[in-house]
Motif scaffolding. Sequence first.
Motif, PDB file in Angstrom:
ATOM      1  N   ASP A 119     -63.287 -82.239  65.454  1.00  0.00           N
ATOM      2  CA  ASP A 119     -62.317 -83.318  65.491  1.00  0.00           C
ATOM      3  C   ASP A 119     -60.924 -82.835  65.127  1.00  0.00           C
ATOM      4  O   ASP A 119     -59.930 -83.450  65.510  1.00  0.00           O
ATOM      5  CB  ASP A 119     -62.732 -84.429  64.525  1.00  0.00           C
ATOM      6  N   ASP A 120     -60.837 -81.758  64.340  1.00  0.00           N
ATOM      7  CA  ASP A 120     -59.548 -81.233  63.935  1.00  0.00           C
ATOM      8  C   ASP A 120     -58.965 -80.258  64.950  1.00  0.00           C
ATOM      9  O   ASP A 120     -57.805 -79.867  64.829  1.00  0.00           O
ATOM     10  CB  ASP A 120     -59.669 -80.526  62.574  1.00  0.00           C
ATOM     11  N   ALA A 121     -59.756 -79.847  65.917  1.00  0.00           N
ATOM     12  CA  ALA A 121     -59.275 -78.884  66.901  1.00  0.00           C
ATOM     13  C   ALA A 121     -58.258 -79.549  67.821  1.00  0.00           C
ATOM     14  O   ALA A 121     -58.374 -80.728  68.147  1.00  0.00           O
ATOM     15  CB  ALA A 121     -60.440 -78.335  67.734  1.00  0.00           C
ATOM     16  N   PRO A 122     -57.215 -78.827  68.236  1.00  0.00           N
ATOM     17  CA  PRO A 122     -56.220 -79.414  69.144  1.00  0.00           C
ATOM     18  C   PRO A 122     -56.835 -79.710  70.503  1.00  0.00           C
ATOM     19  O   PRO A 122     -57.787 -79.041  70.929  1.00  0.00           O
ATOM     20  CB  PRO A 122     -55.146 -78.309  69.237  1.00  0.00           C
ATOM     21  N   PRO A 123     -56.333 -80.707  71.201  1.00  0.00           N
ATOM     22  CA  PRO A 123     -56.885 -81.023  72.528  1.00  0.00           C
ATOM     23  C   PRO A 123     -56.633 -79.877  73.495  1.00  0.00           C
ATOM     24  O   PRO A 123     -55.677 -79.107  73.340  1.00  0.00           O
ATOM     25  CB  PRO A 123     -56.113 -82.290  72.936  1.00  0.00           C
ATOM     26  N   PRO A 124     -57.492 -79.721  74.498  1.00  0.00           N
ATOM     27  CA  PRO A 124     -57.288 -78.640  75.461  1.00  0.00           C
ATOM     28  C   PRO A 124     -56.005 -78.864  76.252  1.00  0.00           C
ATOM     29  O   PRO A 124     -55.584 -80.006  76.461  1.00  0.00           O
ATOM     30  CB  PRO A 124     -58.525 -78.747  76.373  1.00  0.00           C
ATOM     31  N   PRO A 125     -55.345 -77.781  76.674  1.00  0.00           N
ATOM     32  CA  PRO A 125     -54.108 -77.946  77.436  1.00  0.00           C
ATOM     33  C   PRO A 125     -54.382 -78.604  78.776  1.00  0.00           C
ATOM     34  O   PRO A 125     -55.469 -78.469  79.337  1.00  0.00           O
ATOM     35  CB  PRO A 125     -53.623 -76.496  77.622  1.00  0.00           C
ATOM     36  N   PRO A 126     -53.413 -79.347  79.299  1.00  0.00           N
ATOM     37  CA  PRO A 126     -53.626 -79.984  80.609  1.00  0.00           C
ATOM     38  C   PRO A 126     -53.750 -78.933  81.696  1.00  0.00           C
ATOM     39  O   PRO A 126     -53.243 -77.819  81.576  1.00  0.00           O
ATOM     40  CB  PRO A 126     -52.350 -80.828  80.788  1.00  0.00           C
ATOM     41  N   ASP A 144     -52.201 -60.361  92.032  1.00  0.00           N
ATOM     42  CA  ASP A 144     -53.474 -60.810  91.465  1.00  0.00           C
ATOM     43  C   ASP A 144     -53.243 -61.705  90.250  1.00  0.00           C
ATOM     44  O   ASP A 144     -53.895 -62.746  90.086  1.00  0.00           O
ATOM     45  CB  ASP A 144     -54.313 -59.594  91.083  1.00  0.00           C
ATOM     46  N   ALA A 145     -52.311 -61.312  89.370  1.00  0.00           N
ATOM     47  CA  ALA A 145     -52.003 -62.124  88.184  1.00  0.00           C
ATOM     48  C   ALA A 145     -51.437 -63.481  88.589  1.00  0.00           C
ATOM     49  O   ALA A 145     -51.770 -64.510  87.993  1.00  0.00           O
ATOM     50  CB  ALA A 145     -51.025 -61.377  87.286  1.00  0.00           C
ATOM     51  N   MET A 146     -50.582 -63.506  89.614  1.00  0.00           N
ATOM     52  CA  MET A 146     -50.003 -64.768  90.067  1.00  0.00           C
ATOM     53  C   MET A 146     -51.082 -65.678  90.650  1.00  0.00           C
ATOM     54  O   MET A 146     -51.131 -66.884  90.359  1.00  0.00           O
ATOM     55  CB  MET A 146     -48.940 -64.499  91.111  1.00  0.00           C
ATOM     56  N   LEU A 147     -51.992 -65.123  91.465  1.00  0.00           N
ATOM     57  CA  LEU A 147     -53.038 -65.934  92.081  1.00  0.00           C
ATOM     58  C   LEU A 147     -54.005 -66.475  91.024  1.00  0.00           C
ATOM     59  O   LEU A 147     -54.448 -67.622  91.106  1.00  0.00           O
ATOM     60  CB  LEU A 147     -53.786 -65.107  93.119  1.00  0.00           C
ATOM     61  N   ARG A 148     -54.331 -65.658  90.022  1.00  0.00           N
ATOM     62  CA  ARG A 148     -55.229 -66.130  88.943  1.00  0.00           C
ATOM     63  C   ARG A 148     -54.593 -67.298  88.190  1.00  0.00           C
ATOM     64  O   ARG A 148     -55.281 -68.265  87.834  1.00  0.00           O
ATOM     65  CB  ARG A 148     -55.545 -64.978  87.988  1.00  0.00           C
ATOM     66  N   SER A 149     -53.289 -67.210  87.950  1.00  0.00           N
ATOM     67  CA  SER A 149     -52.594 -68.301  87.274  1.00  0.00           C
ATOM     68  C   SER A 149     -52.592 -69.567  88.127  1.00  0.00           C
ATOM     69  O   SER A 149     -52.812 -70.671  87.629  1.00  0.00           O
ATOM     70  CB  SER A 149     -51.170 -67.881  86.946  1.00  0.00           C
ATOM     71  N   GLN A 150     -52.353 -69.430  89.419  1.00  0.00           N
ATOM     72  CA  GLN A 150     -52.338 -70.595  90.307  1.00  0.00           C
ATOM     73  C   GLN A 150     -53.722 -71.211  90.464  1.00  0.00           C
ATOM     74  O   GLN A 150     -53.851 -72.428  90.574  1.00  0.00           O
ATOM     75  CB  GLN A 150     -51.770 -70.198  91.663  1.00  0.00           C
ATOM     76  N   LEU A 151     -54.760 -70.380  90.446  1.00  0.00           N
ATOM     77  CA  LEU A 151     -56.125 -70.887  90.622  1.00  0.00           C
ATOM     78  C   LEU A 151     -56.618 -71.665  89.410  1.00  0.00           C
ATOM     79  O   LEU A 151     -57.640 -72.352  89.511  1.00  0.00           O
ATOM     80  CB  LEU A 151     -57.065 -69.720  90.931  1.00  0.00           C
ATOM     81  N   GLN A 152     -55.930 -71.569  88.285  1.00  0.00           N
ATOM     82  CA  GLN A 152     -56.357 -72.338  87.107  1.00  0.00           C
ATOM     83  C   GLN A 152     -56.257 -73.837  87.369  1.00  0.00           C
ATOM     84  O   GLN A 152     -56.993 -74.638  86.777  1.00  0.00           O
ATOM     85  CB  GLN A 152     -55.488 -71.970  85.895  1.00  0.00           C
ATOM     86  N   GLY A 153     -55.378 -74.249  88.265  1.00  0.00           N
ATOM     87  CA  GLY A 153     -55.259 -75.660  88.597  1.00  0.00           C
ATOM     88  C   GLY A 153     -56.380 -76.157  89.492  1.00  0.00           C
ATOM     89  O   GLY A 153     -56.485 -77.371  89.708  1.00  0.00           O
ATOM     90  N   CYS A 154     -57.211 -75.267  89.999  1.00  0.00           N
ATOM     91  CA  CYS A 154     -58.313 -75.665  90.871  1.00  0.00           C
ATOM     92  C   CYS A 154     -59.585 -75.961  90.090  1.00  0.00           C
ATOM     93  O   CYS A 154     -60.595 -76.385  90.668  1.00  0.00           O
ATOM     94  CB  CYS A 154     -58.580 -74.573  91.920  1.00  0.00           C
ATOM     95  N   GLY A 155     -59.613 -75.709  88.774  1.00  0.00           N
ATOM     96  CA  GLY A 155     -60.784 -75.993  87.970  1.00  0.00           C
ATOM     97  C   GLY A 155     -61.840 -74.920  88.082  1.00  0.00           C
ATOM     98  O   GLY A 155     -61.736 -73.959  88.801  1.00  0.00           O
TER      99      GLY A 155
END
Length: 214
Positions: free
Chosen positions: A76-83, A203-214
């Motif tokens: 309960d004290d842990a911060p919420p996950p980032p959006p 590769d780093a850019m694509l990995r960052s963009q793919l985070q929005g895909c779940g």
Amino acid sequence: MVRAGCLALLLLALPAAGVRAETVYKCVANGQTIYQQTPCTKQQAQQVIQLVDSAPADGRVAPMPTPPPRDNGAADDAPPPPPPRPLPELFLCVRATDGKSYTSSNGHPDPYVAPFGVLGVANNPLAATYGSQNAAVSSFPELNRGKGNAGAVATSNYVWVQDQCRPMSAAETCQALRDQNDSNQKAIRNAFKSERAPLDAKDAMLRSQLQGCG
């Protein structure tokens, strides 16, 4: 047994009388032991006993202390996950010259010149284009004014064209990013060490963009 009973009766009598006693005197004389609230006489051996009385002076029972708030655990004290990271805006474009589709981050590509013949407007063979009396003699339009037929115009002149694009849906965007990532991973595996810097950055850019895909 008599002495213990006397002490017990004394302790029971104190709260009933409404008197808050904290000191009891043990008096011993001629082999007899007496417990009392007043000091012993000079002929008696005296022992002072301090009693702890937890009850209030007015005889009322003190209220129970309020329990501390319940600890539901560290979760309960842990911060919420980032959006989730927003998806990049991609467009599906169709080339004006051959009708093939491609993915672009620019939904309004600049116009460009293309041979009139590649647009499929005129399909005359080269013999008909250059073999007639009025055939074009140069690919520059300003040198061919008043000359040539439809085939000559189609193969020797250039026109302005522009690709048409539309925004991609979230599902289409994620699929396009996965396809690009697969292609880039294959290129990394096949590349020499000196060639991997731009591929690793992509590769780093694509990995960052793919985070929005779940």
